[in-house]
Enzyme design. Structure first.
Site, mmCIF file in Angstrom:
data_model
loop_
_atom_site.group_PDB
_atom_site.id
_atom_site.type_symbol
_atom_site.label_atom_id
_atom_site.label_comp_id
_atom_site.label_asym_id
_atom_site.label_seq_id
_atom_site.Cartn_x
_atom_site.Cartn_y
_atom_site.Cartn_z
ATOM 1 N N LYS A 25 0.843 -1.207 0.000
ATOM 2 C CA LYS A 25 0.000 0.000 0.000
ATOM 3 C C LYS A 25 0.879 1.259 0.000
ATOM 4 C CE LYS A 25 -3.879 -2.246 2.396
ATOM 5 N NZ LYS A 25 -4.703 -2.251 3.644
ATOM 6 N N TYR A 28 -12.236 -2.726 -2.954
ATOM 7 C CA TYR A 28 -12.761 -2.737 -1.587
ATOM 8 C C TYR A 28 -14.290 -2.703 -1.532
ATOM 9 C CZ TYR A 28 -8.130 -2.340 0.549
ATOM 10 O OH TYR A 28 -6.840 -2.582 0.978
ATOM 11 N N ASN A 61 -1.646 -0.071 7.130
ATOM 12 C CA ASN A 61 -1.099 -1.357 7.570
ATOM 13 C C ASN A 61 -0.259 -2.041 6.490
ATOM 14 O OD1 ASN A 61 -3.114 -2.145 5.872
ATOM 15 N ND2 ASN A 61 -4.356 -3.134 7.420
ATOM 16 N N HIS A 68 -1.794 -5.408 1.406
ATOM 17 C CA HIS A 68 -3.028 -6.145 1.174
ATOM 18 C C HIS A 68 -2.682 -7.546 0.689
ATOM 19 C CE1 HIS A 68 -6.943 -7.358 -0.369
ATOM 20 N NE2 HIS A 68 -6.274 -7.812 -1.429
ATOM 21 N N GLU A 91 -9.399 -10.277 -7.861
ATOM 22 C CA GLU A 91 -8.479 -9.152 -7.649
ATOM 23 C C GLU A 91 -7.363 -9.138 -8.700
ATOM 24 O OE1 GLU A 91 -7.378 -9.510 -3.508
ATOM 25 O OE2 GLU A 91 -9.417 -9.006 -2.843
HETATM 26 N N1 UDP Z 1 -9.537 -1.080 7.727
HETATM 27 C C1 UDP Z 1 -9.689 0.032 8.537
HETATM 28 N N2 UDP Z 1 -10.499 -0.063 9.651
HETATM 29 C C2 UDP Z 1 -11.163 -1.213 9.960
HETATM 30 C C3 UDP Z 1 -11.014 -2.329 9.132
HETATM 31 C C4 UDP Z 1 -10.194 -2.240 8.017
HETATM 32 O O1 UDP Z 1 -9.122 1.086 8.283
HETATM 33 O O2 UDP Z 1 -11.890 -1.236 10.976
HETATM 34 C C5 UDP Z 1 -8.710 -0.970 6.498
HETATM 35 C C6 UDP Z 1 -7.325 -1.611 6.607
HETATM 36 O O3 UDP Z 1 -6.424 -0.867 5.778
HETATM 37 C C7 UDP Z 1 -7.563 -2.999 6.024
HETATM 38 C C8 UDP Z 1 -8.566 -2.664 4.897
HETATM 39 O O4 UDP Z 1 -9.382 -1.647 5.451
HETATM 40 O O5 UDP Z 1 -6.383 -3.577 5.540
HETATM 41 C C9 UDP Z 1 -9.429 -3.822 4.444
HETATM 42 O O6 UDP Z 1 -10.056 -4.402 5.567
HETATM 43 P P1 UDP Z 1 -10.074 -5.977 5.756
HETATM 44 O O7 UDP Z 1 -10.997 -6.271 6.892
HETATM 45 O O8 UDP Z 1 -10.367 -6.633 4.453
HETATM 46 O O9 UDP Z 1 -8.577 -6.291 6.248
HETATM 47 P P2 UDP Z 1 -7.374 -7.090 5.567
HETATM 48 O O10 UDP Z 1 -7.979 -8.138 4.674
HETATM 49 O O11 UDP Z 1 -6.549 -6.081 4.803
HETATM 50 O O12 UDP Z 1 -6.614 -7.671 6.722
HETATM 51 MG MG MG Z 2 -9.483 -8.041 3.264
#
Ligand code: UDP
Ligand code: MG
Length: 136
Positions: free
Chosen positions: A9, A49, A112, A115, A126
């Site tokens: 990211k 997303y 974080n 992805h 994707e």
């Molecule tokens: N995210 C956030 N707040 C939340 C949950 C997710 O900002 O409460 C962001 C974070 O960058 C995350 C992305 O949204 O990586 C996608 O969320 P997901 O639950 O799919 O997490 P991931 O698969 O990336 O672990």
């Molecule tokens: Mg995810």
């Protein structure tokens, strides 16, 4: 062979962690099959997303992921989705264990670094969203 979509990211690129992330996957013996750098279009990020469209953080998340260059990659191997998700670490900072990418380099829920697709079916969608036919 199973494939997954991995994306460093904008925060990961800015913090110069792209090499560290690729190194970890290569050290594990995983196979990189495609890579490119781009600044995501808003439409692509929104589709990527879309599952989170109703969540309160969606707008901020799309702003974040389109804020600068990302490194988009496809990795391949047996059980690649589960293996890379384990190496990435949990979404919640309190659950991202040391030794994982997130657990070692970030404590922020949104910024974080990386992805990774969460299922083989999601990975196929994707990869098709981020890469054209001739790029793989
Ligand atoms: N995210 C956030 N707040 C939340 C949950 C997710 O900002 O409460 C962001 C974070 O960058 C995350 C992305 O949204 O990586 C996608 O969320 P997901 O639950 O799919 O997490 P991931 O698969 O990336 O672990
Ligand atoms: Mg995810």
């Amino acid at each position: 062979m199973e494939r997954t979509y991995i994306m460093v990211k904008p925060d990961g690129v800015q913090r110069k962690l792209t090499g560290e992330i690729i190194r970890r996957f290569e050290n594990r013996g995983l196979t990189l099959v495609a890579l490119k750098m781009l600044t995501p279009k808003r439409e692509t990020a929104e589709k990527h997303y879309a599952v989170h469209a109703e969540r309160p953080f969606y707008g901020e998340l799309v702003d974040f992921v389109t804020s600068g260059p990302v490194v988009a990659m496809v990795w391949e191997g047996k059980d690649i989705v589960k293996i890379t998700r384990a190496m990435i670490g949990a979404t919640k900072p309190t659950e991202a264990l040391p030794g994982t990418i997130r657990g070692d380099f970030t404590a922020d829920m949104m910024s974080n670094l990386i992805h990774g697709s969460d299922a083989p079916e999601a990975a196929e969608d994707e990869i098709a969203l981020w890469f054209g036919e001739g790029e793989l």
